[in-house]
Design an enzyme around this catalytic site. Structure first.
Site, PDB file in Angstrom:
ATOM      1  N   GLN A 113       0.843  -1.197   0.000  1.00 45.65           N
ATOM      2  CA  GLN A 113       0.000   0.000   0.000  1.00 45.65           C
ATOM      3  C   GLN A 113       0.881   1.251   0.000  1.00 45.65           C
ATOM      4  OE1 GLN A 113      -2.369   1.898   3.333  1.00 45.65           O
ATOM      5  NE2 GLN A 113      -4.050   0.902   2.234  1.00 45.65           N
ATOM      6  N   GLU A 177      -9.804   7.640   3.917  1.00 47.21           N
ATOM      7  CA  GLU A 177      -9.518   7.907   5.335  1.00 47.21           C
ATOM      8  C   GLU A 177      -8.990   9.315   5.610  1.00 47.21           C
ATOM      9  OE1 GLU A 177     -10.637   3.914   5.963  1.00 47.21           O
ATOM     10  OE2 GLU A 177      -9.514   4.755   4.316  1.00 47.21           O
ATOM     11  N   TYR A 179      -6.456  10.835   4.010  1.00 43.40           N
ATOM     12  CA  TYR A 179      -5.048  11.029   3.693  1.00 43.40           C
ATOM     13  C   TYR A 179      -4.916  11.919   2.447  1.00 43.40           C
ATOM     14  CZ  TYR A 179      -3.998   7.474   7.208  1.00 43.40           C
ATOM     15  OH  TYR A 179      -3.891   6.783   8.396  1.00 43.40           O
ATOM     16  N   ARG A 188     -13.300  20.602   1.602  1.00 42.60           N
ATOM     17  CA  ARG A 188     -12.902  20.889   2.975  1.00 42.60           C
ATOM     18  C   ARG A 188     -11.428  21.245   3.071  1.00 42.60           C
ATOM     19  NH1 ARG A 188     -14.564  19.356   8.152  1.00 42.60           N
ATOM     20  NH2 ARG A 188     -12.934  18.780   9.655  1.00 42.60           N
ATOM     21  N   ARG A 227      -7.929   2.449  -2.947  1.00 40.92           N
ATOM     22  CA  ARG A 227      -8.858   2.546  -1.810  1.00 40.92           C
ATOM     23  C   ARG A 227      -9.581   3.886  -1.916  1.00 40.92           C
ATOM     24  NH1 ARG A 227     -10.174  -0.242   2.787  1.00 40.92           N
ATOM     25  NH2 ARG A 227     -10.657   0.967   4.666  1.00 40.92           N
ATOM     26  N   HIS A 265     -10.188  10.113   9.405  1.00 41.73           N
ATOM     27  CA  HIS A 265      -9.765   9.913  10.792  1.00 41.73           C
ATOM     28  C   HIS A 265     -10.265  11.030  11.696  1.00 41.73           C
ATOM     29  CE1 HIS A 265      -7.522   6.358  10.052  1.00 41.73           C
ATOM     30  NE2 HIS A 265      -6.567   6.920   9.343  1.00 41.73           N
ATOM     31  N   GLU A 266     -10.494  12.211  11.156  1.00 42.07           N
ATOM     32  CA  GLU A 266     -10.967  13.323  11.969  1.00 42.07           C
ATOM     33  C   GLU A 266     -12.487  13.382  12.058  1.00 42.07           C
ATOM     34  OE1 GLU A 266     -10.574  17.137   9.149  1.00 42.07           O
ATOM     35  OE2 GLU A 266      -8.981  15.655   8.885  1.00 42.07           O
ATOM     36  N   CYS A 347     -12.868 -11.399  16.463  1.00 38.20           N
ATOM     37  CA  CYS A 347     -12.473 -10.022  16.731  1.00 38.20           C
ATOM     38  C   CYS A 347     -13.634  -9.313  17.407  1.00 38.20           C
ATOM     39  CB  CYS A 347     -12.124  -9.323  15.415  1.00 38.20           C
ATOM     40  SG  CYS A 347     -11.937  -7.534  15.555  1.00 38.20           S
ATOM     41  N   GLN A 352      -8.275  -1.933  21.496  1.00 42.35           N
ATOM     42  CA  GLN A 352      -7.389  -1.686  22.635  1.00 42.35           C
ATOM     43  C   GLN A 352      -5.937  -2.041  22.356  1.00 42.35           C
ATOM     44  OE1 GLN A 352      -8.870  -3.140  26.470  1.00 42.35           O
ATOM     45  NE2 GLN A 352     -10.952  -3.009  25.688  1.00 42.35           N
ATOM     46  N   LYS A 436     -21.470  -3.721  22.848  1.00 39.66           N
ATOM     47  CA  LYS A 436     -20.406  -4.698  23.076  1.00 39.66           C
ATOM     48  C   LYS A 436     -20.906  -6.122  22.846  1.00 39.66           C
ATOM     49  CE  LYS A 436     -17.272  -2.073  26.007  1.00 39.66           C
ATOM     50  NZ  LYS A 436     -16.441  -2.062  27.219  1.00 39.66           N
ATOM     51  N   GLY A 677      -6.844 -10.851  36.505  1.00 37.73           N
ATOM     52  CA  GLY A 677      -7.317 -10.070  37.638  1.00 37.73           C
ATOM     53  C   GLY A 677      -6.893 -10.642  38.966  1.00 37.73           C
ATOM     54  N   ASP A 685      -7.866  -5.122  33.141  1.00 37.48           N
ATOM     55  CA  ASP A 685      -7.097  -5.073  31.904  1.00 37.48           C
ATOM     56  C   ASP A 685      -7.113  -6.436  31.213  1.00 37.48           C
ATOM     57  OD1 ASP A 685      -5.284  -4.684  29.889  1.00 37.48           O
ATOM     58  OD2 ASP A 685      -3.814  -3.652  31.125  1.00 37.48           O
TER      59      ASP A 685
END
Length: 700
Positions: A113, A177, A179, A188, A227, A265-266, A347, A352, A436, A677, A685
């Site tokens: 890429q 995205e 870029y 914009r 892309r 991304h923004e 997934c 995280q 979730k 834990g 975590d």
């Protein structure tokens, strides 16, 4: 090219017949429709990490990925994402032969890429269509001159030629995205008045020139993918007519495949978080596929194999791109072909261990697969039968489940003890939080993989010392319990007619052991407190399960009507559930600062939209007949609530540790390992807990 012998070809009756079927793609055939989408791991930037990157990508090729896209490489110094990254120069290209050779050894296909960061570049050489500053960047990008644009086009072509020399099967041009090429396309960020801007035709001149130059550099025997951004989801983005004109121009310039991208991304609209409905953006991908004569790749939350099969069966796309799912399970295609779909490591789109880490300059991995990008460092080597150990795992939360699966897969004889009647621990609670739901997929996967690994499971057994005799290794993964806090009754002892608010723990609430009333105070505003707040205010059914309502909530509109697909979000200010919720934290400062970098803002936006009262610097005086009395800024106030939910942290459950270690003294008893834990309760975590599980098992 026929499917390789080590990965069975699909039968017409296969539940994944479309997903696993070969496809002619430009100059070659891919063995299935599963694309491992581009993702930056942090291994791309240093030469010494290329062997690790080769092993990471090679393992995905060995697992059956039809087409692999690398992380983004810049065509010049200005386009690098970070100051320490290297452009794809001749020296870098030579080292990449290790990557392409490794992928090809496993019958894989791989594209490099090419990504110019534009105003997202985190260094002083950042350049864009116009001199602008992205809201997510501290730096202002300079305006590219006409001479600089010509030089940039040549750099793209040179990079493509180097990719061919390095053995790549082609390249993908990143035009999505937000870029650089996307920045040229959108009003914009493109304020130019020359041939590279002004009108829509001028704004798409650079992407089309780049595509034509790259096509010429690749020659006819290499694949060219682009892309393309279908929804910018920012103000003054592209409209649908402009997007279609770009798509047709790209095909005319020699692009073989159009891979879809959603959102800059923004953008302040989530596009890949776990709260985004599955396949939420496929309808716009289907519109593109109807309009062009080249294969189209669907992406963004098409992460589950059955869902991907449905997308292809309907004809909404020709291929499906999965990035994070290939982090979670490098063997995803192989398992589907072997009728082992239930064993696919799911997934959960938590970000995280992957995106949250990459955006702070750390190496990516995966919460549910800590070996991702650490394949050379964390190996689970099978053991011969005569060296198999007897392993007891106590506790079936995420850490215990992963430890049991990992030990069983190595060939050890494993028994998993769980005091409750269900597997899952804290993941069981998380799966009940709106947004979730994918956590339940992870639990389904663990259950199937326990069976496949030959793990004995003893539910409803609170393990005692007598249960654990005769084992060589004992892994304590007994998890945590909610921390209790003292909330004194204020005033005289309550009479029978006086009732204060009911005080419950988050575990009781999420497990369905207690219900909350219509007016609720939440004590503790960490990750669990925020989850509980969303649980209490969300509509039923969950907005994550209703893509139409979710798009209305976030203001995602028709790009033929709204530029960039950005409409007006649904009005907020009241919880869909009708509850009044106060979210309280002791510490000063904004609530949610410890949440994930890429998802925390989504949670904060949802709380604001639902009208949740958020307070910091709160002291808890006690409860009384009218509710919860607090002190804030030196002033006492009564919050009139009927329920108080305590989310004030956790305590480790490890009563078995001391007696077990006493048995092990002198080397006569089993070795004892404390993980998750049970080892450290702070912040629940799961990333650390699952990583510990694999590390302990790898060392057995």
């Amino acid at each position: 090219m026929p499917a390789p012998s080590h990965i069975p070809a699909p039968t017409p009756s296969s539940p994944f017949a479309h997903l696993l079927s070969p496809l002619d793609l430009g100059p070659f055939t891919v063995r299935n429709r599963l694309v491992m989408g581009s993702m930056h791991t942090g291994l791309e930037d240093r030469a010494e990490d290329l062997p690790r990157l080769a092993e990471f990508l090679g393992e995905r090729a060995r697992g059956g990925a039809g087409l692999i896209i690398t992380g983004g490489y810049s065509p010049d110094r200005s386009g690098r994402l970070t100051a320490h990254a290297r452009p794809f120069d001749a020296r870098t290209a030579g080292r990449h032969r290790l990557i392409t050779r490794t992928v090809h050894e496993h019958d894989g296909r791989i594209l490099l890429q090419i990504l110019h960061a534009g105003r997202y570049a985190a260094h002083l050489l950042a350049a864009s269509a116009s001199a602008t500053k992205a809201p997510i960047s501290p730096l202002r990008a300079r305006r590219l001159s006409s001479v600089g644009i010509g030089r940039l086009i040549r750099s793209y072509a040179a990079t493509a030629a180097r990719a061919v020399e390095a053995g790549y099967d082609g390249v993908e041009i990143m035009g999505s995205e937000g870029y650089l090429l996307n920045q040229f396309l959108a009003p914009r960020t493109n304020h130019r008045r020359d041939r590279w801007g002004k009108e829509a035709a001028g704004r798409r001149a650079l992407p089309l020139a780049v595509a034509a130059a790259v096509r010429a550099a690749l020659g006819p025997d290499r694949l060219l993918s682009y892309r393309i951004s279908l929804l910018d989801l920012v103000e003054d983005g592209q409209d649908w007519e402009e997007t279609l004109a770009l798509a047709h121009g790209l095909v005319a310039a020699g692009v073989d495949v159009l891979s879809t991208g959603i959102g800059w991304h923004e953008a302040r609209v989530p596009t890949i978080a776990t709260s985004v409905p599955r396949a939420a953006f496929v309808p716009v991908t289907a519109r593109l596929r109807e309009a062009v004569d080249v294969p189209v790749v669907a992406s963004n939350r098409v992460h589950e194999p059955h869902l991907a099969e449905q997308v292809l069966a309907r004809g909404d796309a020709d291929l499906v791109s999965m990035a994070r799912p290939f982090l979670a399970d490098p063997e995803l295609p192989r398992k589907l072909a072997q009728n082992r779909a239930r064993e696919v490591v799911a997934c959960i789109a938590c970000n995280q261990s992957c995106l949250d880490r990459v955006f702070v300059g750390e190496e990516a991995s995966c919460l549910v697969n800590p070996r991702a990008a650490r394949e050379t460092q964390l190996r689970l080597v099978p053991v011969p039968a005569h060296r198999a150990l007897r392993v007891a795992v106590v506790g079936a939360g995420p850490a215990g489940l992963e430890a049991a699966v990992a030990a069983g897969s190595r060939g050890h004889r494993v028994t998993l003890f769980e005091a409750g009647q269900e597997l899952g621990g804290q993941f069981l609670l998380a799966a009940r939080v709106p947004g979730k739901e994918d956590y339940a997929l992870a639990l389904d996967s663990w259950r199937s993989r326990l069976l496949a690994a030959g793990v004995g499971v003893r539910l409803g057994v609170r393990a005692e010392l007598t249960d654990l005799t005769g084992y060589d290794e004992i892994i304590l993964a007994t998890g945590v319990r909610p921390r209790e806090i003292a909330l004194p009754w204020i005033g005289a002892s309550p009479t029978a007619s006086e009732r204060g608010p009911r005080v419950i723990s988050y575990a009781q609430l999420l497990a369905g052991q207690a219900e909350a009333g219509r007016r609720v105070a939440i004590i503790g505003a960490g990750g669990i407190g925020v989850d509980v707040a969303e649980f209490l205010v969300a509509a039923s059914p969950s907005p994550t399960l209703d893509a139409v309502a979710w798009r209305e909530r976030w203001g995602i509109g028709d790009p033929a009507v709204h530029r960039g697909g950005l409409g007006t979000p649904a009005p907020g200010g009241a919880a869909p559930s009708g509850r009044t919720v106060h979210l309280l934290q002791r510490s000063e400062g904004r609530i949610g600062t410890g949440l994930g970098r890429t998802t925390g803002w989504v949670h904060r936006a949802e709380l604001r939209h639902a009208g949740v009262d958020q307070r910091s610097g709160v002291r808890y005086v006690g409860v009384e007949a009218g509710g919860l009395r607090i002190r804030q800024d030196g002033t006492e106030q009564l919050l009139e609530v009927d329920t108080v939910v305590v989310c004030a942290g956790q305590e480790s459950v490890r009563e078995l540790e001391v007696p077990l270690r006493s048995l092990a003294e002198g080397g006569a008893g089993p070795r004892v390992h404390l993980i998750g834990g049970a080892e450290r309760a702070a912040q629940l975590d799961a990333q650390r807990a699952i990583r510990q599980a694999v590390e302990v098992v790898a060392a057995l």
